[in-house]
Motif scaffolding. Structure first.
Motif, PDB file in Angstrom:
ATOM      1  N   UNK A  94       8.122   6.810  15.883  1.00 29.07           N
ATOM      2  CA  UNK A  94       7.041   5.845  15.748  1.00 29.07           C
ATOM      3  C   UNK A  94       5.879   6.398  14.926  1.00 29.07           C
ATOM      4  N   UNK A  95       6.064   7.546  14.303  1.00 32.49           N
ATOM      5  CA  UNK A  95       4.993   8.179  13.540  1.00 32.49           C
ATOM      6  C   UNK A  95       5.226   8.088  12.044  1.00 32.49           C
ATOM      7  N   UNK A  96       6.448   8.342  11.602  1.00 34.95           N
ATOM      8  CA  UNK A  96       6.765   8.319  10.182  1.00 34.95           C
ATOM      9  C   UNK A  96       7.135   6.908   9.743  1.00 34.95           C
ATOM     10  N   UNK A  97       6.717   6.557   8.540  1.00 32.86           N
ATOM     11  CA  UNK A  97       6.843   5.200   8.019  1.00 32.86           C
ATOM     12  C   UNK A  97       7.956   5.150   6.976  1.00 32.86           C
ATOM     13  N   UNK A  98       8.965   4.281   7.123  1.00 26.51           N
ATOM     14  CA  UNK A  98      10.059   4.234   6.144  1.00 26.51           C
ATOM     15  C   UNK A  98       9.615   3.933   4.719  1.00 26.51           C
ATOM     16  N   UNK A  99       8.450   3.312   4.525  1.00 25.97           N
ATOM     17  CA  UNK A  99       8.063   2.955   3.157  1.00 25.97           C
ATOM     18  C   UNK A  99       7.730   4.177   2.308  1.00 25.97           C
ATOM     19  N   UNK A 143      16.654  15.158  10.699  1.00 23.13           N
ATOM     20  CA  UNK A 143      16.221  13.967   9.959  1.00 23.13           C
ATOM     21  C   UNK A 143      15.402  14.472   8.775  1.00 23.13           C
ATOM     22  N   UNK A 144      15.995  14.406   7.585  1.00 21.10           N
ATOM     23  CA  UNK A 144      15.357  14.930   6.377  1.00 21.10           C
ATOM     24  C   UNK A 144      15.001  13.762   5.469  1.00 21.10           C
ATOM     25  N   UNK A 145      13.705  13.597   5.238  1.00 15.93           N
ATOM     26  CA  UNK A 145      13.200  12.492   4.417  1.00 15.93           C
ATOM     27  C   UNK A 145      12.818  13.023   3.045  1.00 15.93           C
ATOM     28  N   UNK A 146      13.412  12.456   2.016  1.00 17.58           N
ATOM     29  CA  UNK A 146      12.982  12.723   0.651  1.00 17.58           C
ATOM     30  C   UNK A 146      11.974  11.655   0.275  1.00 17.58           C
ATOM     31  N   UNK A 147      10.768  12.074  -0.072  1.00 19.02           N
ATOM     32  CA  UNK A 147       9.697  11.112  -0.306  1.00 19.02           C
ATOM     33  C   UNK A 147       9.812  10.466  -1.682  1.00 19.02           C
ATOM     34  N   UNK A 148       9.205   9.314  -1.790  1.00 19.55           N
ATOM     35  CA  UNK A 148       9.074   8.680  -3.095  1.00 19.55           C
ATOM     36  C   UNK A 148       8.145   9.525  -3.958  1.00 19.55           C
ATOM     37  N   UNK A 149       8.347   9.421  -5.272  1.00 17.06           N
ATOM     38  CA  UNK A 149       7.564  10.220  -6.209  1.00 17.06           C
ATOM     39  C   UNK A 149       7.019   9.304  -7.282  1.00 17.06           C
ATOM     40  N   UNK A 150       5.753   9.452  -7.588  1.00 16.28           N
ATOM     41  CA  UNK A 150       5.136   8.567  -8.571  1.00 16.28           C
ATOM     42  C   UNK A 150       5.782   8.618  -9.931  1.00 16.28           C
ATOM     43  N   UNK A 151       6.375   9.752 -10.273  1.00 13.43           N
ATOM     44  CA  UNK A 151       6.969   9.870 -11.597  1.00 13.43           C
ATOM     45  C   UNK A 151       8.255   9.062 -11.711  1.00 13.43           C
ATOM     46  N   UNK A 152       8.907   8.828 -10.581  1.00 16.01           N
ATOM     47  CA  UNK A 152      10.125   8.021 -10.578  1.00 16.01           C
ATOM     48  C   UNK A 152       9.877   6.611 -10.035  1.00 16.01           C
ATOM     49  N   UNK A 153       8.752   6.410  -9.352  1.00 19.10           N
ATOM     50  CA  UNK A 153       8.448   5.123  -8.719  1.00 19.10           C
ATOM     51  C   UNK A 153       7.044   4.678  -9.131  1.00 19.10           C
ATOM     52  N   UNK A 154       6.832   4.528 -10.422  1.00 22.18           N
ATOM     53  CA  UNK A 154       5.511   4.159 -10.914  1.00 22.18           C
ATOM     54  C   UNK A 154       5.170   2.733 -10.504  1.00 22.18           C
ATOM     55  N   UNK A 155       3.917   2.541 -10.078  1.00 20.39           N
ATOM     56  CA  UNK A 155       3.472   1.224  -9.637  1.00 20.39           C
ATOM     57  C   UNK A 155       3.320   1.172  -8.142  1.00 20.39           C
ATOM     58  N   UNK A 156       3.033  -0.008  -7.632  1.00 16.40           N
ATOM     59  CA  UNK A 156       2.815  -0.128  -6.201  1.00 16.40           C
ATOM     60  C   UNK A 156       3.018  -1.527  -5.684  1.00 16.40           C
ATOM     61  N   UNK A 157       2.713  -1.689  -4.384  1.00 11.84           N
ATOM     62  CA  UNK A 157       2.879  -2.970  -3.707  1.00 11.84           C
ATOM     63  C   UNK A 157       1.736  -3.168  -2.715  1.00 11.84           C
ATOM     64  N   UNK A 158       1.362  -4.402  -2.548  1.00 12.04           N
ATOM     65  CA  UNK A 158       0.490  -4.817  -1.459  1.00 12.04           C
ATOM     66  C   UNK A 158       1.258  -5.862  -0.671  1.00 12.04           C
ATOM     67  N   UNK A 159       1.356  -5.672   0.640  1.00  7.02           N
ATOM     68  CA  UNK A 159       2.221  -6.533   1.443  1.00  7.02           C
ATOM     69  C   UNK A 159       1.516  -7.000   2.707  1.00  7.02           C
ATOM     70  N   UNK A 160       1.968  -8.136   3.197  1.00  7.28           N
ATOM     71  CA  UNK A 160       1.549  -8.644   4.504  1.00  7.28           C
ATOM     72  C   UNK A 160       2.802  -9.121   5.221  1.00  7.28           C
ATOM     73  N   UNK A 161       2.961  -8.689   6.470  1.00  3.61           N
ATOM     74  CA  UNK A 161       4.156  -9.010   7.238  1.00  3.61           C
ATOM     75  C   UNK A 161       3.723  -9.326   8.659  1.00  3.61           C
ATOM     76  N   UNK A 162       4.362 -10.310   9.276  1.00  3.87           N
ATOM     77  CA  UNK A 162       3.996 -10.651  10.645  1.00  3.87           C
ATOM     78  C   UNK A 162       4.873 -11.743  11.201  1.00  3.87           C
ATOM     79  N   UNK A 170      10.346   0.348  11.965  1.00  2.00           N
ATOM     80  CA  UNK A 170      10.038   1.722  12.311  1.00  2.00           C
ATOM     81  C   UNK A 170      11.203   2.617  11.916  1.00  2.00           C
ATOM     82  N   UNK A 171      10.909   3.906  11.737  1.00  2.00           N
ATOM     83  CA  UNK A 171      11.946   4.840  11.305  1.00  2.00           C
ATOM     84  C   UNK A 171      13.105   4.882  12.283  1.00  2.00           C
ATOM     85  N   UNK A 172      12.825   4.789  13.591  1.00  2.00           N
ATOM     86  CA  UNK A 172      13.917   4.844  14.554  1.00  2.00           C
ATOM     87  C   UNK A 172      14.883   3.678  14.383  1.00  2.00           C
TER      88      UNK A 172
END
Length: 748
Positions: A119-124, A148-167, A73-75
């Motif tokens: 508990x609302x904002x997601x670090x990913x 708390x200032x979040x700079x978001x990821x940008x598709x032009x600099x972060x092309x592609x993606x991920x699928x994840x499972x964690x537990x 979580x962000x906290x």
């Protein structure tokens, strides 16, 4: 991989942005969207300055290298920053402030909601997370305890993606995805996740898996940016969070009588000396049968137009947020929710909603050695509060024979006595329109090569349950006497309205002659906090590997704002201390050598307040009298905090560890003469160590596949965050015990 403490980098970025922008306008149309995106990103950053403030930055790579990675979580991410103390319900406290936190995405303010953003904002979704505190420049106002200032990821600099499972432990399961890219002039990034576990809220007793503590949470995020031309863009950000919590039970617990009330039931067999309350013939209610639940929903969005025109950059933005909280006491016996009633004297269904919207318009004018920045901010809030409460009727003792349902146990006129076992329903609904307006003007002046001064003024005004305004001067200076050394000093006048979304105009007279009648009937409305803030510090680069820093601060407040939980719903209530003082000292260090990075933070703080001057009905007469003439420690003060960690990459593997050490938040204490001292003690100090290991499977032929394993609380430390005593502390909370977690992520 690096963590850095920054004091004066934004002004340089702004000048670079202006140069790139002017060059682009003189040349042929730029075909490379990446160059345009970089120029506009720098221009946006140059509109806002952190000159003189203390800024701690964590990048996406830093987050991913920590134990838990972006599944945390962000906290949890922010707790690894300097002078941040852990609390329950996802809260954290920066430099001894309660909340007073302002959240921004790409520099645009997200209005504070009813639930806690940790508990609302997601670090990913974050490319980087900044914590900005200290003596803030003029563009930062209202909530000034930490930005708390979040700079978001940008598709032009972060092309592609991920699928994840964690537990893993605590029945945790977290599937997630993210994807970014660009199509022509459109740049986008989206992410989403679902989390469920059986440790949604801190346990009220020492256990690995508490009873009735399941949570289900959904988060979604979208970033869309369209480049109109080489000097302008339109950006939209959308986010949503839906979190459902069971409030954990304490097995074996039974009601021990309602404080200050002689009940109609039998004498408490537990030996408290109280006659138990009775409701519809029920006097006992096992703790494990309670079924309290809370749901928190948040939707937020921003729409921004960014333009660079010669030596002027400006951004016009609109923002909005929907936030709601719904609490139900559950457990039904005989058609009524009696569990909370027998324990607390009130069983309440509570619904709160805040729809906030507004505009944030800012600009920067670059004039050689001067950069003039200016902006206005307007926010409106439409608030709804609805409660339906069950209470039991009471009356003074002695004369009860004249009552329809006299209490035969109650003969002392000084006693408060239950007079009927039939609960009464009390409805208290309200709405409110609130607003705030702010404007600022400041000049960043490069006096000479080694010295930059930022001075300015802002004006804030608000209207809600109370009203107020203030003109606030600000001044900061940054001096670089030689390479590798940065010295800063600043002063800021602050004006912080009470958290409007939490203030309620509940009519306490509705509860007269009931088990929820307060002992104090004074209910002054919370007012704005006014404060003088001083900050000095320096950073020193030692060689190419090590950077160290020292920072000190002092804050003196009038009508200092604090918050507490005064009932079963996890809804915080604001109140004011007439006077407040906070001061402290921070030490930071960051070391990087090749693929090895380590950091450490240590802070000491003193935070006190005197004389409660609003929301007095929440306190006991003895505590109110004591605090009227004594400074007391704030309940969220942790005198000493330390955090740190390391990560080491070897081949395709990352090994990491981090730790958190705290001296403990405050608890009640008793003086030798028997007087209760609010917040006079502290819970036991504790330390928690976490380990993480991740491996990129490309070396064995599985391109893009990453496996990770984490151990949270390696030593299985049994530690208490709260013990149920202290000002505005409703129940005990224990930290999470040892957990083993595993994840798999596929990049595409």
């Amino acid at each position: 991989m690096s963590r850095s403490i920054l004091f004066s980098t934004v002004a340089t970025a702004a000048l670079v942005a202006s140069t790139i922008s002017a060059t682009a306008q003189q040349a042929a149309p730029v075909e490379d969207i990446t160059v345009t995106a970089q120029a506009l990103s720098a221009a946006r950053a140059g509109i806002q300055t952190q000159l003189g403030a203390s800024t701690y930055t964590v990048t996406a790579n830093d987050i991913q290298a920590e134990p838990g990675g972006d599944n945390s979580l962000l906290n949890s991410v922010i707790l690894q920053m300097p002078d941040v103390a852990q609390d329950s319900y996802g809260q954290f406290h920066v430099r001894g402030e309660h909340n007073q936190l302002q959240y921004r995405i790409n520099g645009i303010i997200l209005p504070e909601g009813i639930s806690v953003f940790g508990q609302t904002l997601d670090p990913r979704l974050a490319e980087s997370v900044k914590l900005i505190d200290g003596a803030l420049p003029a563009e930062y106002g209202l909530d000034t305890g930490g930005i708390v200032d979040i700079t978001t990821k940008s598709g032009i600099f972060d092309t592609g993606g991920h699928v994840s499972m964690y537990g893993g432990s605590h029945n945790t399961l977290t599937p997630s995805f993210d994807y970014g890219g660009s199509v022509g002039h459109l740049n986008y990034f989206v992410s989403g996740d679902y989390t469920t576990n059986s440790l949604g809220i801190e346990a009220p007793y020492a256990t690995h898996t508490p009873d009735h503590d399941r949570t289900k949470q959904w988060h979604g995020f979208a970033f869309l940016q369209d480049f109109i031309d080489t000097s302008s863009s339109v950006t939209a950000i959308l986010g949503t969070s839906n979190a459902q919590f069971q409030i954990p039970d304490t097995p074996g617990l039974e009601p021990s009588g309602i404080a200050g009330v002689v009940g109609l039931g039998p004498l408490d067999p537990g030996g408290s000396g109280n006659f138990l309350a009775q409701a519809n013939g029920v006097t006992q209610f096992p703790g494990q049968n309670l079924d309290e639940r809370q749901r928190e929903i948040t939707h937020y969005g921003t729409l921004s137009y960014l333009k660079t025109a010669g030596n002027v950059d400006f951004e016009l933005s609109a923002f909005g947020r929907y936030s709601s909280l719904f609490y139900t006491p559950g457990s039904s016996v005989g058609g009524n929710n009696l569990g909370d009633l027998l324990y607390n004297g009130i069983s309440q269904v509570a619904y709160k909603r805040d729809i906030a919207y507004g505009t944030q318009d800012e600009g920067a004018w670059h004039l050689g050695s001067h950069t003039v920045r200016f902006g206005i901010l307007y926010e409106a809030d439409d608030l709804v509060s609805r409660t339906n409460s069950l209470v039991l009727p009471t009356a003074s003792g002695g004369g009860t024979t004249a009552l329809l349902n006299p209490n035969p146990l109650c003969t002392d006129p000084t006693q408060t006595c239950q007079t009927s076992a039939v609960p009464e329903a009390i409805t208290d609904n309200s709405t409110k329109h609130a607003w705030s307006f702010s404007g600022y003007l400041q000049d960043e002046w490069k006096v000479f090569e080694q010295l930059t001064v930022n001075y300015g003024v802002r004006y804030d005004q608000y209207g809600a349950y109370s009203r107020g305004d203030q003109i606030s001067p600000r001044v900061n200076a940054v001096w670089t006497p030689w390479d590798g050394t940065v010295v800063h000093a600043g002063y800021s006048r602050y004006f912080s309205p009470p958290p409007i979304e939490l203030v309620s105009n509940t009519d306490i007279s509705l509860f007269a002659n009931t088990t929820n009648a307060p002992a104090i009937t004074t209910a002054n409305t919370p007012q704005a906090e006014r404060a003088d803030y001083y900050d000095t510090g320096f950073t020193q680069q030692i060689g190419t590997e090590l950077k160290v820093g020292v920072d000190s601060f002092y804050k003196k407040s009038k009508d200092m704002i604090d918050e507490g939980q005064f009932g079963a719903p996890i809804i915080l209530t604001p109140f004011n201390y007439q006077r407040g003082r906070q001061y402290g000292l921070e030490f930071t260090a960051d070391y990087t050598l090749g693929d090895f990075n380590a950091y450490a933070n240590y802070a000491m703080i003193h935070a006190v307040g005197e004389n409660w001057v609003s929301s007095q009905f929440n306190f006991t007469p003895d505590d109110l009298a004591y605090v009227a003439t004594h400074y007391i420690n704030l309940d969220h003060e942790s005198v000493a905090t330390a955090s740190g960690g390391f990560s080491y990459r070897f081949s395709n593997t990352i090994l990491s560890a981090n730790f958190l050490i705290e001296s403990g938040l405050r608890e009640g204490a008793t003086a030798p003469d028997g007087t209760n001292i609010p917040n006079g003690g502290h819970v036991a100090p504790y330390g928690v160590v976490n380990l993480g290991l991740s491996h990129d499977m490309a070396d064995v032929g599985f391109k893009g596949l990453t496996l990770r394993g984490d151990i949270i609380n390696v030593a299985d430390t049994n530690y208490q965050i709260r013990n149920g005593s202290g000002v505005g502390v409703f129940a005990p909370q224990y930290g999470a015990r040892r957990g083993f977690f595993f994840g798999v992520s596929q990049a595409f």
